[in-house]
Design an enzyme around this catalytic site. Sequence first.
Site, PDB file in Angstrom:
ATOM      1  N   HIS A 225      -5.436  -3.478   5.396  1.00 13.12           N
ATOM      2  CA  HIS A 225      -4.801  -3.878   4.135  1.00 13.12           C
ATOM      3  C   HIS A 225      -5.832  -4.428   3.153  1.00 13.12           C
ATOM      4  O   HIS A 225      -5.592  -5.421   2.484  1.00 13.12           O
ATOM      5  CB  HIS A 225      -3.707  -4.922   4.420  1.00 13.12           C
TER       6      HIS A 225
ATOM      7  N   ASP B 137       0.839  -1.202   0.000  1.00  7.46           N
ATOM      8  CA  ASP B 137       0.000   0.000   0.000  1.00  7.46           C
ATOM      9  C   ASP B 137       0.875   1.254   0.000  1.00  7.46           C
ATOM     10  O   ASP B 137       0.571   2.239  -0.681  1.00  7.46           O
ATOM     11  CB  ASP B 137      -0.927   0.002   1.221  1.00  7.46           C
TER      12      ASP B 137
END
Length: 351
Positions: free
Chosen positions: A214, A187
């Site tokens: 996530h 990310d």
Amino acid sequence: MKAAMLRSIVKRSSASLVRPISSSYSVQRGFSSESAPERKVAVLGAAGGIGQPLALLMKLNPLVSRLALYDIAGTPGVAADVSHINTRSEVAGYMGEDQLGQALEGSDVVIIPAGVPRKPGMTRDDLFNINAGIVKSLCTAIAKYCPNALVNMISNPVNSTVPIAAEVFKKAGTYDEKKLFGVTTLDVVRAKTFYAGKAKVNVADVNVPVVGGHAGITILPLFSQATPKANLPDEDIKALTKRTQDGGTEVVEAKAGKGSATLSMAYAGAIFADACLKGLNGVPDVVECSFVQSTVTELPFFASKVRLGRNGVEEVLGLGPLSDFEQQGLEALKPELKSSIEKGIQFANKS
């Protein structure tokens, strides 16, 4: 002439590939790879789509002295292939449950990309149950064979698999919240790349913290804290946030449903493992975002910046100042992240 040019290009490419992952240790501490501490890294799921490129990248890391590659099938070939690379670590392949203990014994860092991709006709619950079961089994073995290792969880859904691992370790009496990490580095990698493109700055100079979880809206990039500062308009920030959250879907669609983000995930996993190794070796001020046990919010697990050290987590850092848009995003992600965490805990505690 062409052969000489090709060799020159390959040599330069190899040097640039290794440098971002590993060279700062020797630069900061004055050690060559030969004098760096002995460190064993185990990759569980090493024959898979993430595992193979991750094995390659860990073989390139001079902080690794022993590299153990484990999977239920295919690892002897992967290990033989990777072992021919002329870098420091000795490589061994392990296949099948009867060799899992050997793969894990003496490990300093265990990276878990194991699991199955979603297949046609498979529901998300089907996928969760399979991967959660794999993680539960592997963590049971970690508790037995290398209870002091740093565990880097890549297997999805990370928002649930990290709580599963925690529960398994608690039952075994080996849980140390400083040594369990959900790898959310992809990310961060995406946020940096997308921000640099929009802000027209050198991506190597960019830093963007990403907090929360996530998956989907639980991924919250803090572009208000991005450096270098670019003062992008609100609509750009919203678009960058959405693209970071949907990065996995972007890759799946580009691969026409025949694959997911394996190569970029392997890179991100290698970056985070390298940070863990640096921390273990005493490199100061190693900070990465990770999904860990946390008191930053009311949730028991949360991704934020973490200072890494000789014992794993040295300090879980706060969120810092948030924009109104980010504050809204934080409140919006909490119910979904809470549900995912609870789902993992419930699974781990089923008989």
